[in-house]
Scaffold this active site. Structure first.
Site, PDB file in Angstrom:
ATOM      1  N   HIS A  19       0.806  -1.264   0.023  1.00 57.83           N
ATOM      2  CA  HIS A  19       0.044   0.000   0.192  1.00 57.83           C
ATOM      3  C   HIS A  19       0.749   1.405  -0.007  1.00 57.83           C
ATOM      4  O   HIS A  19       0.317   2.287  -0.150  1.00 57.83           O
ATOM      5  CB  HIS A  19      -0.901   0.047   1.170  1.00 57.83           C
ATOM      6  N   ASN A  70      -6.533   6.199   3.540  1.00 55.37           N
ATOM      7  CA  ASN A  70      -8.088   6.433   3.149  1.00 55.37           C
ATOM      8  C   ASN A  70      -8.556   8.089   3.298  1.00 55.37           C
ATOM      9  O   ASN A  70      -9.740   8.292   2.777  1.00 55.37           O
ATOM     10  CB  ASN A  70      -8.919   5.479   4.102  1.00 55.37           C
ATOM     11  N   ASP A  95      -0.668   2.132  -5.354  1.00 54.73           N
ATOM     12  CA  ASP A  95      -0.772   0.801  -5.710  1.00 54.73           C
ATOM     13  C   ASP A  95      -2.078   0.496  -6.449  1.00 54.73           C
ATOM     14  O   ASP A  95      -2.980   0.789  -6.182  1.00 54.73           O
ATOM     15  CB  ASP A  95      -0.871  -0.092  -4.539  1.00 54.73           C
ATOM     16  N   ASN A 116      -9.591   3.445  -1.673  1.00 48.83           N
ATOM     17  CA  ASN A 116     -10.073   4.617  -0.838  1.00 48.83           C
ATOM     18  C   ASN A 116      -9.408   5.682  -0.734  1.00 48.83           C
ATOM     19  O   ASN A 116      -9.896   6.790  -0.488  1.00 48.83           O
ATOM     20  CB  ASN A 116     -10.327   4.109   0.722  1.00 48.83           C
TER      21      ASN A 116
END
Length: 194
Positions: A19, A70, A95, A116
């Site tokens: 991530h 997020n 990613d 998100n």
């Protein structure tokens, strides 16, 4: 000025996560182009400087939001408002589950596909921004996605990850002179997907 954003999560425990490949891309760019030092601003870490391009020097601001993945859009919007940066001059590296590991695609606009960080950015930026999609592959089971993206890159993945981050950094001047196709082509040429 161009605003270059990398999506990721702050803190050492996340540093090697899939991530966080957006943060890794920005680190490679900052090192290659001697941008910085990193400073705390706009709810994140920023580094800025000039990048020499075929069209002359261009000012860039790198941003690693520290709002957690997020909520990245809050930091992106704050920096964009402060410098009055239009969406077409914003590039977000992130990613991408829907691309095979090591593949890279540059895209303008589009949906968030369940990402998100992109959802948050789209909610805070009115208009189409560019996206540097760095393929990490899909674990094959949607119930494993969270563990996959929050898992560290393996040693085997390092075979393609290092060269891809290096290629993004080497091709970087092309994106800040708005030569999107050439940027995509050069990254793919320098670091062909495995």
């Amino acid at each position: 000025m161009h605003l270059i954003v990398g999506l990721g999560n702050p803190g050492g425990q996340y540093a090697g996560n899939r991530h966080n490949v957006g943060f890794m891309a920005l680190d490679a760019i900052a090192e290659d182009w001697r941008l910085g030092p990193w400073k705390k601003r706009f709810q994140g870490q920023t580094a800025e400087g000039m990048v020499e391009t075929a069209k002359g020097p261009r000012k860039v601001l790198l941003l690693k939001p520290e709002t957690y993945y997020n909520e990245a859009g809050r930091a992106v919007a704050e920096a964009a408002r402060f410098y009055k940066i239009e969406p077409e001059n914003i590039l977000v590296f992130h990613d991408e589950l829907d691309l095979a590991p090591g593949k890279f695609r540059l895209k303008t606009g589009g949906g968030h596909a369940g990402n998100n960080g992109l959802r948050s950015t789209k909610a805070h930026i009115q208009g189409d921004f560019k996206r540097g999609r760095i393929g990490i592959g899909h674990p094959g089971d949607k119930n494993q996605v969270t563990n996959w993206v929050l898992g560290d890159f393996s040693k085997a993945e390092g075979v393609w990850l290092g060269p891809l981050l290096d290629a993004i950094a080497r091709a970087f001047p092309l994106i800040v002179e708005d030569n999107d196709d050439a940027f995509q082509t050069k990254v793919t040429h320098l670091a062909p997907a495995p």
